[in-house]
Design an enzyme around this catalytic site. Sequence first.
Site, PDB file in Angstrom:
ATOM      1  N   LYS A 165      -6.932   3.707  -2.879  1.00  0.00           N
ATOM      2  CA  LYS A 165      -7.260   3.607  -1.447  1.00  0.00           C
ATOM      3  C   LYS A 165      -7.406   5.000  -0.861  1.00  0.00           C
ATOM      4  CE  LYS A 165      -5.067   1.932   2.843  1.00  0.00           C
ATOM      5  NZ  LYS A 165      -3.932   1.143   3.383  1.00  0.00           N
ATOM      6  N   ASP A 191       0.854  -1.188   0.000  1.00  0.00           N
ATOM      7  CA  ASP A 191       0.000   0.000   0.000  1.00  0.00           C
ATOM      8  C   ASP A 191       0.892   1.241   0.000  1.00  0.00           C
ATOM      9  OD1 ASP A 191      -1.770  -2.091   0.425  1.00  0.00           O
ATOM     10  OD2 ASP A 191      -3.071  -0.916   1.742  1.00  0.00           O
ATOM     11  N   LYS A 244     -10.337   0.677  -2.146  1.00  0.00           N
ATOM     12  CA  LYS A 244     -10.280   0.292  -0.737  1.00  0.00           C
ATOM     13  C   LYS A 244     -10.655   1.499   0.117  1.00  0.00           C
ATOM     14  CE  LYS A 244      -7.138  -1.165   2.965  1.00  0.00           C
ATOM     15  NZ  LYS A 244      -5.826  -1.774   3.313  1.00  0.00           N
TER      16      LYS A 244
END
Length: 247
Positions: A173, A99, A207
């Site tokens: 995300k 990430d 996400k």
Amino acid sequence: MDIRQYLDSTYLKTAQQAGLSDAENVEVVKAAVAEAIEENFKLIMIRPDMVAIAKQMINDAKSHVLVGTVIDFPEGKSPLEEKLAEAEKAIAEGADDLDFVIDYTAFKAGNIAEVKQQVVACTRLGRKHGKIVKWIIETAALDDHEIVQLSALIKNCVITHLCEDDYNHVFVKSSTGFYKTENGKPNGATVAAIKLMLENSFPLPVKASGGVRSYEEAVEMIQLGVKRIGTSSAKAIAAGEAASGGY
């Protein structure tokens, strides 16, 4: 619907942030990993220096829980070479998901070519090793127009430079959960921000991270279309309860 398979159970505090010694913080991480194994969450998200510990515990337990880590966290300002080096080390130690914090500061300053270069190079590295790649855009630092632009930038980089088979493995995300906002504004996922991300990142998945603390909030995010939820309240969410605070 097995909500556990949407949940990235998350513990990203350093020892200093948690007010603990290094040894005590390692024990907190181990407890989070053990809980993820017991609850069969999709993934345990921890700092890069904890990846090897988490992977060993999961392998010993013969569990299918994935190990995720954050790269260039939480501000995303490091040069490309440092981002790549940190990612390569995490890959070597067994991380399944990477990430990355996008350099949203550079983006806001108009350094678009630099941001695109980082997205392409880091995503290629992760996908070359078969890893899930997620790009944290830090929605709390952006206005709506910037959320739209940055989500589309990531999408266009992936569509232009990677294969269609990669699309489902590169996420946009929402948040680090560490951004300092003013006047009590949310620093994590909001419905409004997630809707903008979903509309402008498709066909890449999204996400929702930060601020999802109850089963109802998690279901709402899933119904909107998110594929993963990052939360420190995973156990409470899975049990249909609400957590009082945290990421």
